[in-house]
Design an enzyme around this catalytic site. Structure first.
Site, PDB file in Angstrom:
ATOM      1  N   ASP A   1       0.848  -1.189   0.000  1.00  0.00           N
ATOM      2  CA  ASP A   1       0.000   0.000   0.000  1.00  0.00           C
ATOM      3  C   ASP A   1       0.881   1.236   0.000  1.00  0.00           C
ATOM      4  O   ASP A   1       1.347   1.682   1.046  1.00  0.00           O
ATOM      5  CB  ASP A   1      -0.914  -0.017   1.242  1.00  0.00           C
ATOM      6  CG  ASP A   1      -1.769   1.240   1.343  1.00  0.00           C
ATOM      7  OD1 ASP A   1      -1.836   2.001   0.355  1.00  0.00           O
ATOM      8  OD2 ASP A   1      -2.384   1.438   2.416  1.00  0.00           O
TER       9      ASP A   1
ATOM     10  N   LYS B   1       1.839   7.833   0.600  1.00  0.00           N
ATOM     11  CA  LYS B   1       2.311   7.836   1.988  1.00  0.00           C
ATOM     12  C   LYS B   1       3.676   8.520   2.047  1.00  0.00           C
ATOM     13  O   LYS B   1       4.471   8.414   1.130  1.00  0.00           O
ATOM     14  CB  LYS B   1       2.420   6.393   2.505  1.00  0.00           C
ATOM     15  CG  LYS B   1       1.072   5.743   2.753  1.00  0.00           C
ATOM     16  CD  LYS B   1       1.216   4.393   3.412  1.00  0.00           C
ATOM     17  CE  LYS B   1      -0.130   3.700   3.556  1.00  0.00           C
ATOM     18  NZ  LYS B   1      -1.045   4.366   4.504  1.00  0.00           N
TER      19      LYS B   1
ATOM     20  N   ARG C   1     -10.829  -0.408   2.053  1.00  0.00           N
ATOM     21  CA  ARG C   1     -12.296  -0.469   2.060  1.00  0.00           C
ATOM     22  C   ARG C   1     -12.855  -0.590   0.644  1.00  0.00           C
ATOM     23  O   ARG C   1     -13.921  -1.163   0.443  1.00  0.00           O
ATOM     24  CB  ARG C   1     -12.856   0.763   2.793  1.00  0.00           C
ATOM     25  CG  ARG C   1     -12.478   2.071   2.172  1.00  0.00           C
ATOM     26  CD  ARG C   1     -12.722   3.270   3.092  1.00  0.00           C
ATOM     27  NE  ARG C   1     -11.682   3.423   4.109  1.00  0.00           N
ATOM     28  CZ  ARG C   1     -11.668   4.393   5.016  1.00  0.00           C
ATOM     29  NH1 ARG C   1     -12.657   5.280   5.052  1.00  0.00           N
ATOM     30  NH2 ARG C   1     -10.685   4.473   5.887  1.00  0.00           N
TER      31      ARG C   1
END
Ligand code: BES
Ligand code: MN
Ligand code: ZN
Length: 496
Positions: A265, A272, A348
């Site tokens: 991720d 990030k 999600r």
């Protein structure tokens, strides 16, 4: 190769082997274990305990070398107060003693613990789990092993042959936990979406389970626009993995386990930064590791009456010219449109389509596990996972299954009014709400993709998937969190 673990009716005066670990309660100068210790090793042991100020605090260890004797190593381990003693304390003491004995190079290890007060099966399972899981050591990526091998023979004293079946069952559970740890610890260039599919295929082949892997085209045909939006920035193809265990005989319950399987991720275009642990985001597939590990254990244990499905929508969240834009609007397989206001809330998005698929199986319960939010780590830390569920019985049964295996869960509120935060002016919803209560809005987002009234629970394992220092049965690194909870829950028949 995992060590051989056996129950033996021997006690600490009769057992023979190179290393013996003995549990001692705090403040029990007159206890039977101390008497037996003195009977076998003389009063020098009592003097040494005194001299080293051994208090019997939980996990406190004192090693004594007995040159030229058998055993040649005695490990005394604290159990805390007798009134507080239970499986959890037993596990902790066994883990501490095992690590101490392994460091000393023990070849055979006898474990003498006060198992009288506990059901023999529970004591045997707790001890077997504690030894094996605490001594687990991952050397796969070292060109030369730099850890001592653990003891080859482990014996649980004071337990009859009857408890051996519980030890064997715990071996299946431990294999599942170890699989999960290995998957989580492996770097993102090794554990890719295809590698997760291969792992499922290996479980299917070894234990006779059914496997279906949907490729990108198949997912497109099912309208999984939410999941595929996350996958589209990666050069690696997504793999939607569906593994099924069918029991022999009748099916009383059908359960679905869903795991978040982001093999990396990066955050996508909401990239990030260094402080957000981008280098650790290989563990963003911890949910998928837990459900794969649980399936491996279930496949070996073959519980009756429960059909178990595992679903992982595996992919990577990367950046590229083809990656999804922040602000893009996509459509999930239940027809809902989502404005992606943050590409880093990707878990999600993948779970949305996985949950729609899970509900189409018409199960009695769906449980998802996901390293979903940093907010959950802030709320509960690394020892407790968050649990959200509209269903009290399901929540209770999961908390109970967790505590049996030493995994902590804390029920969090699925507060409907917070769904306001997910409102979008353009689409049916946004994927990200405000920062406060971030793990709650994440759970509320997921709820939109679950059939109303279907018992569903969401476990946020972002904090528990990894332990920097190691703790209890967990060595430093991947914990394999969730496997024991799920296996215990499935063996108990799901929501009671
Ligand atoms: N995989 C992360 C959550 C995470 C963070 C797991 C830290 C383990 C440790 C997830 O995909 C994520 O990035 N969540 C965001 C959501 C936010 C953008 C609403 C987060 O928690 O910051
Ligand atoms: Mn993210
Ligand atoms: Zn993530």
């Amino acid at each position: 190769m995992a060590a051989d673990i056996r129950c033996t009716a021997d006690n600490l005066t009769s057992w023979s082997g190179d290393s013996l670990a003995v549990g001692l309660f705090s403040g029990d100068a007159g206890s039977s274990s101390r008497h037996l210790l003195i009977e076998r090793f003389g009063t020098g042991v009592a003097d040494r305990l005194e001299q080293r100020r051994f208090k019997g605090k939980p996990g406190e260890c004192l090693s004594i070398d007995l040159l030229g004797q058998t055993p040649s190593l005695l490990v005394l381990v604290g159990l805390g107060a007798p009134a507080d003693f239970g499986p959890e304390q037993l596990r902790g003491a066994v883990a501490a003693a095992s690590k101490q004995a392994a460091t000393a190079g023990a070849g055979q290890l006898g474990l003498a613990m006060p198992v009288e007060g506990l059901a023999a099966n529970n004591a045997a399972a707790a001890m077997a789990e504690a030894v094996r899981l605490s001594l687990f050591c991952d050397q796969r990526f070292k060109s030369e092993a730099d850890a001592k091998p653990g003891p080859e023979r482990i014996e649980l004293l004071g337990l009859s042959e009857d408890a051996q079946a519980a030890v064997s069952a715990s071996a299946a559970v431990c294999s599942g936990v170890e699989l999960a740890r290995e998957l989580v610890a492996a770097p993102p260039n090794v554990v890719t979406p295809a590698a997760l599919a291969d792992t499922a295929a290996a479980i299917a082949a070894d234990f006779g389970l059914e496997l279906k892997v949907l490729e990108r085209d198949d997912c497109e045909a099912l309208g999984m626009g939410s999941y595929l939006a996350v996958a589209q920035g990666s050069d690696l193809p997504p793999k939607f993995i569906h593994l099924t265990y069918r029991p022999a005989g009748s099916v009383e319950r059908r359960l679905v386990l869903v795991g978040k399987g982001l093999t990396f991720d990066s955050g996508g275009y909401n990239l990030k930064t260094a402080g957000s642990q981008i280098d650790m985001m290989k563990y963003d597939m911890g949910g998928s590791a837990a459900v794969l590990g649980a399936m491996r254990a279930i496949a070996e244990l073959k519980p009756a009456g429960v059909e178990v499905h595992m679903i992982v929508a595996a992919c990577e969240n990367m950046i590229s010219g083809g990656a999804i834009h922040p602000g893009a609007i996509v459509k999930a397989s239940n027809g809902k449109t989502i404005e992606i206001n943050n590409t880093d809330a990707e878990g999600r998005l993948t779970l949305a389509d996985a949950l729609v698929y899970a509900c189409k199986l018409e199960p009695d319960a769906v449980v998802d596990l996901a390293t979903l939010t940093g907010a959950c780590v802030i709320a509960l830390g690394e020892e407790i996972a968050g649990l959200w569920s509209p269903c009290d019985t399901l929540a209770k049964s999961l908390i109970e299954a967790g505590s049996q295996g030493g995994e902590n869960l804390w029920r969090m509120p699925l507060r409907a009014s917070y769904r306001e935060g997910l409102k979008s002016g353009l689409a049916d919803m946004k994927n990200t709400g405000p920062r406060p209560g971030g793990s709650i809005t994440a759970a509320l987002f997921l709820q939109d993709f679950v059939t109303p009234e279907l018992p569903w629970a969401h476990l946020d394992i972002a904090g528990t998937v990894w332990s920097d220092k190691g703790r209890g049965l967990d060595p430093a690194g991947a914990t394999g969190y969730g496997v024991r909870t799920l296996v215990n829950w499935v063996r108990a028949g799901g929501p009671a």
